[in-house]
Write a protein that holds these residues in place. Structure first.
Motif, PDB file in Angstrom:
ATOM      1  N   ARG A 220      86.065  83.014  28.291  1.00  0.00           N
ATOM      2  CA  ARG A 220      86.740  83.957  29.200  1.00  0.00           C
ATOM      3  C   ARG A 220      86.251  83.790  30.632  1.00  0.00           C
ATOM      4  O   ARG A 220      87.020  83.864  31.582  1.00  0.00           O
ATOM      5  N   ARG A 221      84.947  83.559  30.780  1.00  0.00           N
ATOM      6  CA  ARG A 221      84.404  83.380  32.134  1.00  0.00           C
ATOM      7  C   ARG A 221      85.007  82.140  32.797  1.00  0.00           C
ATOM      8  O   ARG A 221      85.270  82.120  33.996  1.00  0.00           O
ATOM      9  N   ILE A 222      85.189  81.078  32.008  1.00  0.00           N
ATOM     10  CA  ILE A 222      85.780  79.848  32.566  1.00  0.00           C
ATOM     11  C   ILE A 222      87.227  80.092  32.988  1.00  0.00           C
ATOM     12  O   ILE A 222      87.648  79.692  34.079  1.00  0.00           O
ATOM     13  N   VAL A 223      87.977  80.785  32.137  1.00  0.00           N
ATOM     14  CA  VAL A 223      89.380  81.056  32.465  1.00  0.00           C
ATOM     15  C   VAL A 223      89.477  81.926  33.723  1.00  0.00           C
ATOM     16  O   VAL A 223      90.336  81.718  34.578  1.00  0.00           O
ATOM     17  N   GLY A 292      76.543  84.628  23.622  1.00  0.00           N
ATOM     18  CA  GLY A 292      77.178  85.574  24.537  1.00  0.00           C
ATOM     19  C   GLY A 292      76.304  85.839  25.748  1.00  0.00           C
ATOM     20  O   GLY A 292      76.740  86.365  26.752  1.00  0.00           O
ATOM     21  N   GLY A 293      75.020  85.468  25.637  1.00  0.00           N
ATOM     22  CA  GLY A 293      74.155  85.487  26.812  1.00  0.00           C
ATOM     23  C   GLY A 293      73.624  86.852  27.191  1.00  0.00           C
ATOM     24  O   GLY A 293      74.048  87.882  26.670  1.00  0.00           O
ATOM     25  N   SER A 294      72.657  86.832  28.077  1.00  0.00           N
ATOM     26  CA  SER A 294      72.128  88.070  28.629  1.00  0.00           C
ATOM     27  C   SER A 294      72.397  88.020  30.124  1.00  0.00           C
ATOM     28  O   SER A 294      72.965  87.050  30.635  1.00  0.00           O
ATOM     29  N   SER A 295      71.955  89.036  30.831  1.00  0.00           N
ATOM     30  CA  SER A 295      72.221  89.068  32.265  1.00  0.00           C
ATOM     31  C   SER A 295      71.389  88.029  33.010  1.00  0.00           C
ATOM     32  O   SER A 295      71.562  87.824  34.200  1.00  0.00           O
ATOM     33  N   ARG A 296      70.451  87.346  32.304  1.00  0.00           N
ATOM     34  CA  ARG A 296      69.617  86.340  32.967  1.00  0.00           C
ATOM     35  C   ARG A 296      69.974  84.929  32.509  1.00  0.00           C
ATOM     36  O   ARG A 296      69.133  84.040  32.540  1.00  0.00           O
ATOM     37  N   ASP A 297      71.201  84.719  32.080  1.00  0.00           N
ATOM     38  CA  ASP A 297      71.565  83.404  31.582  1.00  0.00           C
ATOM     39  C   ASP A 297      72.467  82.634  32.547  1.00  0.00           C
ATOM     40  O   ASP A 297      73.012  83.207  33.487  1.00  0.00           O
ATOM     41  N   TYR A 298      72.587  81.330  32.251  1.00  0.00           N
ATOM     42  CA  TYR A 298      73.430  80.457  33.066  1.00  0.00           C
ATOM     43  C   TYR A 298      74.644  80.025  32.249  1.00  0.00           C
ATOM     44  O   TYR A 298      74.517  79.701  31.074  1.00  0.00           O
ATOM     45  N   TRP A 299      75.796  79.987  32.912  1.00  0.00           N
ATOM     46  CA  TRP A 299      77.036  79.533  32.285  1.00  0.00           C
ATOM     47  C   TRP A 299      77.457  78.265  33.003  1.00  0.00           C
ATOM     48  O   TRP A 299      77.801  78.307  34.179  1.00  0.00           O
ATOM     49  N   GLN A 300      77.426  77.158  32.297  1.00  0.00           N
ATOM     50  CA  GLN A 300      77.741  75.884  32.946  1.00  0.00           C
ATOM     51  C   GLN A 300      79.248  75.673  33.054  1.00  0.00           C
ATOM     52  O   GLN A 300      79.951  75.792  32.042  1.00  0.00           O
ATOM     53  N   ALA A 301      79.710  75.300  34.219  1.00  0.00           N
ATOM     54  CA  ALA A 301      81.128  74.943  34.400  1.00  0.00           C
ATOM     55  C   ALA A 301      81.280  74.243  35.740  1.00  0.00           C
ATOM     56  O   ALA A 301      80.513  74.488  36.671  1.00  0.00           O
ATOM     57  N   GLY A 302      82.286  73.377  35.818  1.00  0.00           N
ATOM     58  CA  GLY A 302      82.548  72.664  37.066  1.00  0.00           C
ATOM     59  C   GLY A 302      83.754  73.254  37.793  1.00  0.00           C
ATOM     60  O   GLY A 302      84.393  74.196  37.308  1.00  0.00           O
ATOM     61  N   LYS A 303      84.067  72.660  38.942  1.00  0.00           N
ATOM     62  CA  LYS A 303      85.145  73.200  39.779  1.00  0.00           C
ATOM     63  C   LYS A 303      86.528  73.025  39.159  1.00  0.00           C
ATOM     64  O   LYS A 303      87.510  73.578  39.669  1.00  0.00           O
ATOM     65  N   SER A 304      86.591  72.274  38.065  1.00  0.00           N
ATOM     66  CA  SER A 304      87.877  72.148  37.362  1.00  0.00           C
ATOM     67  C   SER A 304      88.343  73.492  36.811  1.00  0.00           C
ATOM     68  O   SER A 304      89.481  73.601  36.352  1.00  0.00           O
ATOM     69  N   VAL A 305      87.501  74.530  36.844  1.00  0.00           N
ATOM     70  CA  VAL A 305      87.942  75.870  36.408  1.00  0.00           C
ATOM     71  C   VAL A 305      89.233  76.272  37.122  1.00  0.00           C
ATOM     72  O   VAL A 305      90.029  77.032  36.560  1.00  0.00           O
ATOM     73  N   VAL A 306      89.429  75.741  38.326  1.00  0.00           N
ATOM     74  CA  VAL A 306      90.615  76.112  39.098  1.00  0.00           C
ATOM     75  C   VAL A 306      91.909  75.780  38.335  1.00  0.00           C
ATOM     76  O   VAL A 306      92.923  76.468  38.492  1.00  0.00           O
ATOM     77  N   GLY A 307      91.885  74.767  37.486  1.00  0.00           N
ATOM     78  CA  GLY A 307      93.096  74.364  36.758  1.00  0.00           C
ATOM     79  C   GLY A 307      93.199  74.961  35.363  1.00  0.00           C
ATOM     80  O   GLY A 307      94.102  74.615  34.600  1.00  0.00           O
ATOM     81  N   ILE A 308      92.253  75.832  34.988  1.00  0.00           N
ATOM     82  CA  ILE A 308      92.192  76.313  33.597  1.00  0.00           C
ATOM     83  C   ILE A 308      92.622  77.778  33.526  1.00  0.00           C
ATOM     84  O   ILE A 308      91.969  78.649  34.090  1.00  0.00           O
ATOM     85  N   SER A 309      93.754  78.028  32.838  1.00  0.00           N
ATOM     86  CA  SER A 309      94.234  79.412  32.831  1.00  0.00           C
ATOM     87  C   SER A 309      94.350  79.997  31.428  1.00  0.00           C
ATOM     88  O   SER A 309      94.784  81.139  31.279  1.00  0.00           O
ATOM     89  N   ALA A 310      93.977  79.246  30.418  1.00  0.00           N
ATOM     90  CA  ALA A 310      94.054  79.797  29.058  1.00  0.00           C
ATOM     91  C   ALA A 310      93.151  79.005  28.120  1.00  0.00           C
ATOM     92  O   ALA A 310      92.850  77.840  28.380  1.00  0.00           O
ATOM     93  N   VAL A 311      92.745  79.661  27.044  1.00  0.00           N
ATOM     94  CA  VAL A 311      92.057  78.962  25.946  1.00  0.00           C
ATOM     95  C   VAL A 311      93.148  78.337  25.094  1.00  0.00           C
ATOM     96  O   VAL A 311      94.112  79.005  24.724  1.00  0.00           O
TER      97      VAL A 311
END
Ligand SMILES: Cc1cc2nc3c(=O)[nH]c(=O)nc-3n(C[C@H](O)[C@H](O)[C@H](O)COP(=O)(O)O)c2cc1C
Length: 329
Positions: A220-223, A292-311
């Motif tokens: 969801r964060r990536i989308v 699902g992570g905690s508030s101190r975690d890292y979520w890896q993703a690149g700038k290609s997120v701009v083209g991603i609108s759905a799972v």
């Protein structure tokens, strides 16, 4: 119409010039198989297979074989961090060769031993991840068959240069070059092929798929993320890693601390520091991706997120991208 047949597809024996890039901790066997089954090539990340998804490497490769008969690849990280690590990588490479893997992506370090071992172990193709011409020339001296040009928009460890600049630098070296970074939709895929790339490697796009086993919150964060939400931080691995900006990332900043920076500069201490980072990285990123992570975690993703609108299903992505290239004039 753009041809889908390139020097890369011919070498790798696949129909679509699209690589499902290795991802620690996001590569699971079902995702790798889905990319390959649809005509691209999925790449196994052995640390992810064994330590995150709980498969013995050989068993995991056999699971993939039950899901697809098409070619898959494996990532061989050849950084010199510890002897135990190097020996384990060598064993994993042998297992992959025994299980019929014939496409390898090497990252970091000198790829010569991988090229030699692959040739002796049944043959295959080795592509090396590079971020600039200097590393590409060294990799070619090591006998690699192709290059993966990691650009400044990539997920994972991004490079300093744009896709266009890398094509200018690497296009004339006489080996196929694959574009890694920033491709999240079919328009960007077609644009990369038009630049002269022999294929595209995607990571972030394949996290937001049905087959990827990461926590739904991560997808969801990536989308939801925009390009401006992606920042490079040195605080996870000691070198710039693309992550989603969160309140935690803002609070702690993106630079390594002074002690870590000093240790990373030393000729001997840099290996120690990399091992420490390596251990933290293996644990921290696994927890964030699966739990699902905690508030101190890292979520890896690149700038290609701009083209991603759905799972979506991974295979649907491969097929849509291939169709867009076929239709392009
Ligand atoms: C979460 C994540 C983990 C990654 N882990 C690895 C890895 O273990 N080995 C590797 O060679 N590349 C790794 N990469 C890089 C990808 O294989 C690929 O080159 C990159 O994601 C391309 O950029 P994109 O995310 O914009 O598609 C990773 C990328 C991401 C997003």
């Amino acid at each position: 119409m753009l041809t889908l047949s390139t020097p890369f597809t011919q070498q790798a024996g696949v129909a679509v010039p699209l690589v499902g890039g290795a991802m620690y901790p996001c590569s699971n066997p079902e995702l790798v198989a889905a990319v390959s089954e649809a005509g691209g090539i999925g790449v196994v990340q052995p640390l992810s297979m064994v330590y995150v998804h709980g498969h013995d490497l050989r068993e995991g490769l056999r699971l993939i074989r039950r899901l697809t008969a098409k070619p898959v690849g494996m990532n061989v990280l050849i950084e010199r961090s510890s002897r135990a690590y190097e020996e384990r990588m060598r064993r994993w490479l042998d297992v992959a060769l025994e299980e019929g893997v014939r496409f390898f992506v090497t990252s970091l370090g000198k790829p010569r031993w991988v090229v030699d071992r692959v040739a002796a172990g049944g043959g295959g193709v080795v592509y090396h991840d590079v971020t600039e011409r200097k590393w590409a020339e060294r990799a070619l001296e090591g006998g690699v068959h192709g290059l993966i040009a990691v650009n400044d928009r990539a997920g994972g460890h991004a490079g300093p240069k744009s896709a266009e600049a890398l094509m200018d630098e690497l296009g004339g070296l006489g080996r196929p070059v694959i574009c890694a970074g920033g491709v999240g939709d079919e328009r960007a895929f077609v644009a990369a092929l038009r630049l002269g790339y022999a294929g595209v490697q995607m990571g972030t796009r394949f996290i937001a798929t049905d087959e990827c086993r990461v926590h739904p919150d991560f997808k969801r964060r990536i989308v939801a993320a925009t390009e401006q939400d992606i920042v490079l931080t040195e605080r996870v691995t000691g070198v710039p890693l693309a992550v989603i900006r969160t309140p935690y990332v803002e609070r702690v900043g993106t630079k390594a601390g002074p002690l870590a920076r000093w240790l990373l500069r030393g000729r001997r201490t840099k290996y120690l520091m990399r091992s420490i980072y390596g251990m933290r990285y293996v644990w921290k990123l696994k927890r964030a991706a699966l739990g699902g992570g905690s508030s101190r975690d890292y979520w890896q993703a690149g700038k290609s997120v701009v083209g991603i609108s759905a799972v979506e299903p991974a295979g649907a992505i491969v097929r849509r991208f291939a169709e867009a290239a076929r239709r392009a004039d």
